[in-house]
Design a protein around this motif. Structure first.
Motif, short mmCIF file in Angstrom:
data_model
loop_
_atom_site.label_atom_id
_atom_site.label_comp_id
_atom_site.label_asym_id
_atom_site.label_seq_id
_atom_site.Cartn_x
_atom_site.Cartn_y
_atom_site.Cartn_z
N GLY A 70 -20.67 12.12 15.57
CA GLY A 70 -21.94 12.75 15.59
C GLY A 70 -23.04 11.81 16.46
N GLN A 71 -22.92 11.03 16.99
CA GLN A 71 -23.85 10.30 17.75
C GLN A 71 -24.40 11.16 18.91
OE1 GLN A 71 -22.79 6.06 18.60
NE2 GLN A 71 -21.01 6.39 17.42
N ILE A 72 -23.77 12.17 19.39
CA ILE A 72 -24.03 13.01 20.47
C ILE A 72 -23.62 14.40 20.07
CG2 ILE A 72 -23.66 11.65 22.54
CD1 ILE A 72 -21.00 12.64 22.93
N ASP A 73 -24.34 15.53 20.55
CA ASP A 73 -24.06 16.86 20.07
C ASP A 73 -23.24 17.61 20.76
OD1 ASP A 73 -26.18 16.93 17.97
OD2 ASP A 73 -27.37 16.47 19.65
N VAL A 74 -22.88 17.21 22.09
CA VAL A 74 -22.04 18.01 23.12
C VAL A 74 -21.41 16.52 23.89
CG1 VAL A 74 -22.09 19.41 25.24
CG2 VAL A 74 -23.31 19.92 22.95
N ALA A 75 -20.18 16.74 24.53
CA ALA A 75 -19.59 15.82 25.47
C ALA A 75 -19.21 16.61 26.61
CB ALA A 75 -18.65 15.15 24.67
N ALA A 76 -19.40 15.94 27.63
CA ALA A 76 -18.72 16.54 28.98
C ALA A 76 -17.54 15.82 29.04
CB ALA A 76 -19.60 16.21 30.23
#
Length: 363
Positions: free
Chosen positions: A199-205
């Protein structure tokens, strides 16, 4: 569309002045030009091409070396790299003889007057191998507009995943101000999945075998992938400095033909056999790596035989950089940025549908 386009070597004097945002790279480029030297010769008389690799993966030059496709070139690994911009900077500064990156990042570098030329494609997207932007299952983020004010993890700035994200957001109707509110967070590729799940980022590439492994574990949802935007397409090329090309033309020709044949070998060989070869290469080079990523390799991801560069794979990013205001309009001439002249699948040595040794292959 022709796959046998043969752009000539670049005439740097015809290039315009780069946008101010490229100033840092320009300074790096100028210092590199002053210290660049010809590639070194090994004790066996071969030309040494230093390069940076990737942990747990096999590049096409490394595959070519293992398959015995080089005659005049000897590879020297100097360490690993996690992103394209760092790879091509190492080539520009003379730390390595070649580097690879997203074509948009290379065009941006070339807009500064950097004396480099792309010589062969090495990664892309197809129906088996593609990357995309992933959320956790059940995430409220289901559209481009939902990304405003959210964090998106990418492996590096100024490269493919930043550019594709902005392109998608613009296509979906977001304004420049709204796009600027999407926060990009740099996360090493091997940590992107974990950072997303925590949950440290909302989306990952996610892309390549890292994406395959993450998706295989479940719990992720795809927002959009790169084939949704451009279809089957090559996104990145290997480049060499122009002084390397000028001073070592035979070695450069050997490097490109060998790499092209390795790509074609991977394109025409059963997947399991390719994976077995990768496993052997990684194990025998003894760098303390794992082979866990190898089973997730599915295809070369390249749309053309032997990595022949197609003009639109360069021009689309030049147009994008101009429209985004990062490069002055008309500063870059696409046919000066790359060449297919050393590729046996473009220069007439091999037919486009030939195998790695020029033999006819089944369609």
């Amino acid at each position: 569309m022709s796959t046998t386009s043969t752009a000539t070597r670049p005439a740097r004097a015809r290039r315009g002045v780069a946008a101010a945002s490229a100033g840092v790279v320009l300074g790096l480029t100028l210092s590199a030009c002053a210290g660049a030297t010809a590639a070194q010769q090994s004790e066996s008389g071969k030309t040494v091409f230093r390069y940076q690799g990737g942990t747990g993966t096999v590049s096409y030059p490394e595959l070519a070396d293992d398959l015995g496709y080089f005659e005049d070139v000897e590879l020297e690994w100097i360490g690993d790299v996690t992103g394209g911009p760092a790879s091509i900077q190492a080539a520009v500064t003379g730390e390595t003889e070649f580097g690879g990156a997203f074509n948009g990042a290379i065009a941006k570098l070339q807009s500064t007057g950097a004396p480099v030329t792309s010589v062969i494609s090495y990664y892309g997207a197809d129906e088996k191998t593609f990357g995309g932007y992933y959320t956790l299952e059940g995430s409220p983020i289901t559209s481009a507009r939902d990304l405003v004010g959210k964090k998106v993890g990418v492996n590096t700035l100024g490269a493919q995943w930043e550019t594709l994200l902005k392109e998608w957001l613009a296509r979906e109707g977001l304004t420049p101000d709204e796009i600027a509110q999407v926060e990009l967070v740099v996360v090493p590729p091997v940590n992107l999945e974990q950072t997303l799940r925590e949950g440290q980022i909302d989306v990952a590439a996610l892309s390549g075998v890292v994406k395959e492994k993450a998706v295989d574990r479940g719990g992720l949802e795809l927002l959009v992938d790169d084939t949704d935007l451009y279809g089957s397409f090559a996104y990145g090329t290997y480049l060499l400095r122009d002084d390397v090309i000028a001073k070592n033309p035979d070695a450069v020709e050997d490097f490109v033909q060998g790499t092209a044949r390795a790509i074609r070998w991977a394109q025409t060989t059963p997947v399991e056999e390719v994976r077995e070869r990768f496993t052997t290469i990684i194990t025998e080079r003894d760098r303390g790596e794992t082979t866990d990523l190898v089973p997730y390799w599915k295809s070369s991801s390249l749309p053309t035989p032997g990595g022949v560069i197609q003009e639109e794979e360069i021009s689309v990013w030049v147009d994008w950089l101009e429209q985004d205001g990062q490069v002055e309009k008309g500063a870059l001439q696409v046919d000066e940025l790359y060449t297919n002249e050393f590729n046996p699948y473009a220069d007439g040595t091999f037919a486009p549908d030939a195998g790695p040794d020029g033999e006819e292959v089944a369609p």
